[in-house]
Design a protein around this motif. Structure first.
Motif, short mmCIF file in Angstrom:
data_model
loop_
_atom_site.label_atom_id
_atom_site.label_comp_id
_atom_site.label_asym_id
_atom_site.label_seq_id
_atom_site.Cartn_x
_atom_site.Cartn_y
_atom_site.Cartn_z
N UNK A 277 -9.25 -5.18 -7.72
CA UNK A 277 -9.04 -3.75 -7.97
C UNK A 277 -7.67 -3.32 -7.46
N UNK A 278 -7.28 -3.82 -6.29
CA UNK A 278 -5.96 -3.48 -5.74
C UNK A 278 -4.84 -4.03 -6.61
N UNK A 279 -5.03 -5.23 -7.16
CA UNK A 279 -4.02 -5.80 -8.04
C UNK A 279 -3.91 -4.97 -9.32
N UNK A 280 -5.06 -4.54 -9.87
CA UNK A 280 -5.04 -3.70 -11.07
C UNK A 280 -4.31 -2.40 -10.81
N UNK A 281 -4.57 -1.79 -9.66
CA UNK A 281 -3.89 -0.54 -9.30
C UNK A 281 -2.40 -0.76 -9.14
N UNK A 282 -2.02 -1.86 -8.50
CA UNK A 282 -0.61 -2.13 -8.25
C UNK A 282 0.16 -2.40 -9.54
N UNK A 283 -0.43 -3.15 -10.45
CA UNK A 283 0.29 -3.61 -11.63
C UNK A 283 0.16 -2.68 -12.83
N UNK B 218 -3.60 7.94 -2.41
CA UNK B 218 -3.64 7.65 -3.85
C UNK B 218 -4.09 6.23 -4.11
N UNK B 219 -3.59 5.30 -3.30
CA UNK B 219 -3.97 3.90 -3.48
C UNK B 219 -5.47 3.72 -3.28
N UNK C 229 0.82 -1.21 0.00
CA UNK C 229 0.00 0.00 0.00
C UNK C 229 0.85 1.27 0.00
N UNK C 230 2.16 1.12 0.14
CA UNK C 230 3.07 2.26 0.17
C UNK C 230 4.44 1.78 0.60
#
Length: 322
Positions: free
Chosen positions: A247-253, A268-269, A92-93
């Motif tokens: 959704x978190x995986x999409x944001x991360x990658x 931002x995350x 997350x950061x």
């Protein structure tokens, strides 16, 4: 000890977020369909998720006769546990300082993060198929088999689309993939890979228009037809935690993870994840459900060839650039 505390805090946040996502989805769908959403329980209806939780906790726990009791109880636990586990690996950061103590904004940061994430998330299919099989109900069994075929079929193009990210970043570690996007997000250099991932994410979470495993018109409720009370609530929570996870995986990658114009990583995350969650709700309120033959054909005849072609083209350009 720190890891345990971070894990417990994260689970509490996810459970609260999943509960209020049910409220948010009902409000969003009501606005998109020009009708009223929940607005009676508490100011603006904000206490509705709490009322729903109390209702599910106090409902009578029932089960059909001649079921495999252990598997019947185990299935929703598998679905919820596998959904929560994804967040162990998502960063997350970088670090924050709280009361003079430096805290890493991730629980586990392993070298083969993507491989481990995909391997463990694929276990979610067991919750669906075991729920259908153990319910002693033909509709539930058919829903479980549908869910298994669907999730396995769409995992293949999803995995291939994520391999293009690995090629571009040159690493399997999720935090390093985020760092590789400081110059530009991978969604701009690999839009087809992102689109494939996002489509398959709907199928992996059994969300409309890919919610064939629980189609009301055909299967009553599919693999969780015979579930009620807290056992049904676990399936319900698992669905929304899965939405947060993909959704978190999409944001991360693809969207640079916690990176943004200002150094406020968690903000931002969360904002990026919130946008994807809204899109999930928007699509559900807008698009009709596919037929099952269309669902399977779309994966094997369109997404899989497109994902393979995108992987080959991406590999070629990376090789030429090097």
């Amino acid at each position: 000890m720190e890891t345990l505390i971070k894990g417990l805090v994260l689970v509490a946040i996810l459970m609260g977020a999943a509960a209020y996502m049910t409220f948010l989805e009902r409000v969003v769908m009501a606005r998109l369909q020009l009708r009223y959403g929940p607005n009676r329980v508490g100011p603006l209806g904000l206490l509705q998720p709490i009322a729903d939780g109390i209702k599910l906790l106090t409902k009578e726990s029932f089960q059909p006769i001649n079921v495999d009791t252990f598997i019947f109880w185990l299935a929703p636990s598998i679905s919820l546990f596998t959904a929560l586990f994804a967040f162990v690996l998502i960063p997350f950061g970088e670090q924050i300082t709280l009361f003079g103590h430096t805290i890493d904004l991730k629980i586990a940061d392993i070298n083969s993060g993507i491989v481990f994430l995909l391997a463990f998330s694929s276990l979610a299919v067991y919750g669906v198929v075991l729920a259908g099989w153990s319910s002693n109900n033909r509709y539930s069994l058919l829903g479980g088999l549908r869910g298994t075929a669907q999730m396995i079929s769409y995992e293949i193009p999803m995995g291939i689309s994520l391999l293009t990210v690995v090629l571009a970043a040159g690493t399997l570690r999720l935090s390093d993939i985020v760092e590789a996007q400081r110059e530009h997000w991978f969604i701009w250099t690999n839009p087809i890979g992102f689109l494939i991932y996002f489509i398959t994410a709907f199928a992996e979470t059994n969300r409309a228009p890919f919610d064939l495993p629980e189609a009301e018109q055909e299967l009553t409720a599919g693999y969780h037809t015979e579930y009620g009370g807290m056992k049904f609530a676990m399936f319900f929570l698992a669905e929304y935690v899965n939405i947060l996870a993909v959704s978190s995986i999409a944001v991360t990658l693809f969207l640079g993870g916690w990176l943004g114009p200002w150094d406020i990583p968690i903000l931002w995350f969360v904002l990026k994840v919130a946008f994807f969650v809204f899109v999930f709700m928007w699509v559900r309120a807008t698009l009709p459900r596919f037929r099952y033959d269309q669902l399977m054909s779309f994966s094997w005849k369109f997404l899989l060839p497109l994902a393979t072609l995108n992987f080959l083209v991406t590999s070629y350009f990376i090789l030429v650039r090097q």
